[in-house]
Design an enzyme around this catalytic site. Structure first.
Site, PDB file in Angstrom:
ATOM      1  N   ARG A 162      37.794 -29.591  35.741  1.00 38.90           N
ATOM      2  CA  ARG A 162      36.725 -30.443  35.477  1.00 38.90           C
ATOM      3  C   ARG A 162      37.330 -32.123  35.648  1.00 38.90           C
ATOM      4  O   ARG A 162      37.130 -32.867  34.695  1.00 38.90           O
ATOM      5  CB  ARG A 162      36.297 -30.476  34.046  1.00 38.90           C
ATOM      6  CG  ARG A 162      35.371 -29.137  33.730  1.00 38.90           C
ATOM      7  CD  ARG A 162      34.064 -29.380  34.730  1.00 38.90           C
ATOM      8  NE  ARG A 162      33.046 -28.427  34.578  1.00 38.90           N
ATOM      9  CZ  ARG A 162      33.121 -27.125  34.610  1.00 38.90           C
ATOM     10  NH1 ARG A 162      34.002 -26.658  35.606  1.00 38.90           N
ATOM     11  NH2 ARG A 162      32.230 -26.147  33.945  1.00 38.90           N
ATOM     12  N   SER A 237      27.672 -28.312  29.666  1.00 35.91           N
ATOM     13  CA  SER A 237      28.644 -28.126  28.701  1.00 35.91           C
ATOM     14  C   SER A 237      29.080 -29.736  28.379  1.00 35.91           C
ATOM     15  O   SER A 237      29.440 -30.521  29.089  1.00 35.91           O
ATOM     16  CB  SER A 237      30.110 -27.493  29.323  1.00 35.91           C
ATOM     17  OG  SER A 237      29.677 -26.416  29.655  1.00 35.91           O
ATOM     18  N   GLU A 333      33.408 -33.609  27.462  1.00 38.71           N
ATOM     19  CA  GLU A 333      33.553 -33.471  28.900  1.00 38.71           C
ATOM     20  C   GLU A 333      32.449 -34.329  29.707  1.00 38.71           C
ATOM     21  O   GLU A 333      32.912 -34.845  30.923  1.00 38.71           O
ATOM     22  CB  GLU A 333      32.901 -31.926  29.402  1.00 38.71           C
ATOM     23  CG  GLU A 333      33.429 -31.608  30.833  1.00 38.71           C
ATOM     24  CD  GLU A 333      32.555 -31.792  31.839  1.00 38.71           C
ATOM     25  OE1 GLU A 333      32.924 -32.173  33.048  1.00 38.71           O
ATOM     26  OE2 GLU A 333      31.206 -31.250  31.680  1.00 38.71           O
TER      27      GLU A 333
HETATM   28  N1  EPU Z   1      30.737 -18.236  23.514  1.00 39.20           N
HETATM   29  C1  EPU Z   1      30.397 -17.969  22.274  1.00 39.20           C
HETATM   30  N2  EPU Z   1      29.063 -18.478  21.810  1.00 39.20           N
HETATM   31  C2  EPU Z   1      28.439 -19.268  22.635  1.00 39.20           C
HETATM   32  C3  EPU Z   1      28.842 -19.792  23.658  1.00 39.20           C
HETATM   33  C4  EPU Z   1      29.933 -19.102  24.503  1.00 39.20           C
HETATM   34  O1  EPU Z   1      31.066 -17.404  21.430  1.00 39.20           O
HETATM   35  O2  EPU Z   1      27.621 -20.086  21.857  1.00 39.20           O
HETATM   36  C5  EPU Z   1      32.081 -17.584  23.759  1.00 39.20           C
HETATM   37  C6  EPU Z   1      31.788 -15.982  24.392  1.00 39.20           C
HETATM   38  O3  EPU Z   1      32.874 -15.197  23.995  1.00 39.20           O
HETATM   39  C7  EPU Z   1      31.565 -16.098  25.919  1.00 39.20           C
HETATM   40  C8  EPU Z   1      32.404 -17.163  26.541  1.00 39.20           C
HETATM   41  O4  EPU Z   1      32.379 -18.052  25.235  1.00 39.20           O
HETATM   42  O5  EPU Z   1      31.918 -14.881  26.590  1.00 39.20           O
HETATM   43  C9  EPU Z   1      32.331 -17.856  27.762  1.00 39.20           C
HETATM   44  O6  EPU Z   1      31.057 -18.313  27.773  1.00 39.20           O
HETATM   45  P1  EPU Z   1      30.166 -18.921  29.008  1.00 39.20           P
HETATM   46  O7  EPU Z   1      30.206 -17.585  29.976  1.00 39.20           O
HETATM   47  O8  EPU Z   1      28.751 -19.201  28.659  1.00 39.20           O
HETATM   48  O9  EPU Z   1      30.980 -20.084  29.763  1.00 39.20           O
HETATM   49  P2  EPU Z   1      31.619 -21.125  28.975  1.00 39.20           P
HETATM   50  O10 EPU Z   1      33.092 -20.966  29.035  1.00 39.20           O
HETATM   51  O11 EPU Z   1      30.960 -21.546  27.729  1.00 39.20           O
HETATM   52  C10 EPU Z   1      32.013 -22.567  31.381  1.00 39.20           C
HETATM   53  C11 EPU Z   1      31.570 -23.693  31.970  1.00 39.20           C
HETATM   54  C12 EPU Z   1      30.288 -23.807  32.246  1.00 39.20           C
HETATM   55  C13 EPU Z   1      29.760 -22.706  33.438  1.00 39.20           C
HETATM   56  C14 EPU Z   1      30.392 -21.259  32.688  1.00 39.20           C
HETATM   57  C15 EPU Z   1      30.352 -20.226  33.725  1.00 39.20           C
HETATM   58  C16 EPU Z   1      33.113 -25.268  30.904  1.00 39.20           C
HETATM   59  C17 EPU Z   1      33.428 -26.595  29.972  1.00 39.20           C
HETATM   60  N3  EPU Z   1      31.968 -24.890  30.995  1.00 39.20           N
HETATM   61  O12 EPU Z   1      31.298 -22.417  30.172  1.00 39.20           O
HETATM   62  O13 EPU Z   1      29.985 -25.012  32.903  1.00 39.20           O
HETATM   63  O14 EPU Z   1      28.486 -22.623  33.799  1.00 39.20           O
HETATM   64  O15 EPU Z   1      31.839 -21.479  32.280  1.00 39.20           O
HETATM   65  O16 EPU Z   1      31.232 -20.340  34.588  1.00 39.20           O
HETATM   66  O17 EPU Z   1      34.175 -24.751  31.409  1.00 39.20           O
HETATM   67  C18 EPU Z   1      29.274 -27.341  32.705  1.00 39.20           C
HETATM   68  O18 EPU Z   1      30.070 -27.597  32.859  1.00 39.20           O
HETATM   69  O19 EPU Z   1      27.961 -27.940  32.401  1.00 39.20           O
HETATM   70  C19 EPU Z   1      28.800 -25.789  32.688  1.00 39.20           C
HETATM   71  C20 EPU Z   1      27.695 -25.229  32.240  1.00 39.20           C
END
Ligand code: EPU
Length: 337
Positions: A162, A237, A333
């Site tokens: 990012r 995010s 972010e």
């Molecule tokens: N999780 C929780 N609770 C929640 C959300 C997430 O426990 O409410 C934990 C779970 O263990 C889950 C893990 O976090 O397995 C990962 O969650 P998710 O797959 O939703 O991905 P993220 O790491 O929360 C990142 C990006 C997203 C992108 C997704 C998928 C960042 C800041 N965000 O989210 O990007 O869509 O991975 O690759 O890196 C964005 O930048 O606007 C965005 C949506």
């Protein structure tokens, strides 16, 4: 090209925050952009793309330039690769769909990301195992002060998680006008390692997925977790996933053995901020007309007519609480304006 006065920015930011721009101008050609910069580059300027990565906490006392440059063209093509030039004002997801219609592979995992194409390199958008930098060749940008066009190669952009040079050393100095991508025409490299994609394809009963299938899977996953900005204002995010040292992770793991983590190097571990925020008790919390999304705690939402300032205060409270419980700093972010 008209410069309007006192324009509401509500339609131009995906958070749907209603603040006002003192001056506003929609720019649809590079010539217009050069002319307006030549005349106004010493005045306060604010460059607006798709408005998908910002939280407006106040009125903008500046000339807001809404970059609406359109067009997509093929610069070069071989039997298995294509180089595409796309203008900054194209909507990112529409561009992804156009590529999929033509069977150009590489950005299917980045389906349904809100915002415009020209701002995608600024934060090196990423999702489901793919980042913009993986398909990026170069971009053209106008230097605001001199109105000279400069081409930035991938190395020039200094991409990170990012991050790019446009958020760091060159912040506020350039306007990206177009981006060149290298995509595949055959032998597409499919990225399905991200757990949820395989599960989603299984749910669709797809055994040999195409790039179009992967896009459909990503769209289904995003729609199940992330609010549609047309319905509930949000900026995706709100925080970055924090990267901590292995030693810090060992301490976290002693206290919270269930903490999810991704090892990113021998010495560093990424922790999902969504998990930290959920554990801190904020998931689904609603405060009047704003709050934390119920299906993904990383996303802050505007249920209607919320003030950017209030959402920013909530973000700071979340940061403080996460720090107190886990001793981990989570960085915002989105751009706070
Ligand atoms: N999780 C929780 N609770 C929640 C959300 C997430 O426990 O409410 C934990 C779970 O263990 C889950 C893990 O976090 O397995 C990962 O969650 P998710 O797959 O939703 O991905 P993220 O790491 O929360 C990142 C990006 C997203 C992108 C997704 C998928 C960042 C800041 N965000 O989210 O990007 O869509 O991975 O690759 O890196 C964005 O930048 O606007 C965005 C949506």
């Amino acid at each position: 090209m008209v410069i309007e006065k006192n324009v509401s920015l509500k339609p131009f930011n995906t958070f749907g925050i209603n603040t006002t721009a003192t001056l506003y101008c929609d720019v649809s050609t590079i010539e217009q952009l050069k002319n307006i910069l030549a005349e106004h580059h010493t005045n306060p300027l604010f460059i607006l793309g798709g408005g998908s990565n910002m939280l407006l906490t106040k009125d903008i006392e500046a000339l807001v330039l809404h970059i609406n440059l359109k067009g997509t063209s093929i610069l070069n093509e071989t039997d298995d690769k294509v180089i595409i030039k796309a203008m900054a004002g194209e909507n990112w997801h529409e561009f992804v769909l156009w590529c999929l219609e033509h069977n150009y592979g590489g950005i299917e995992n980045l389906s349904l990301i809100p915002g415009n194409l020209g701002t995608a390199p600024i934060q090196n958008i990423g999702a489901y195992g793919v980042e913009l930098k993986d398909v990026f060749v170069s971009c053209e940008a106008l230097h605001i002060k001199s109105q000279k066009v400069k081409t930035f190669t991938k190395d020039d952009c200094n991409f990170g998680y990012r991050e790019s040079v446009f958020k760091q050393d060159l912040k506020g100095q350039y306007i990206i006008t177009s981006v060149n991508f290298e995509l595949t025409k055959t032998n597409h490299r499919l990225h399905m390692d991200y757990g949820a994609i395989k599960d989603q394809l299984k749910a669709f009963n797809i055994l040999e997925p195409t790039i179009q299938d992967i896009s459909k899977a990503v769209i289904a996953i995003r729609q199940s977790k992330l609010p549609d900005p047309k319905v509930i204002g949000n900026s995706g995010s709100f925080f970055k996933n924090p990267i901590i040292s292995k030693d810090e992770f060992d301490i976290l793991n002693d206290n919270f053995p269930n903490a999810p983590s991704y090892q990113i190097s021998d010495t560093e571990v990424k922790i999902p901020a969504g998990w930290l925020i959920e554990q801190a008790g904020f998931k689904g919390k609603r405060f009047n007309n704003y709050g934390v999304h119920s299906k993904q705690a990383l996303v802050l939402v505007n249920y209607g007519n919320a003030k950017g300032k209030d959402i920013f205060e909530l973000a700071k409270l979340i940061q403080k609480t996460v720090k107190r419980i886990f001793n981990i700093e989570i960085e915002i972010e989105v751009n706070i304006i």
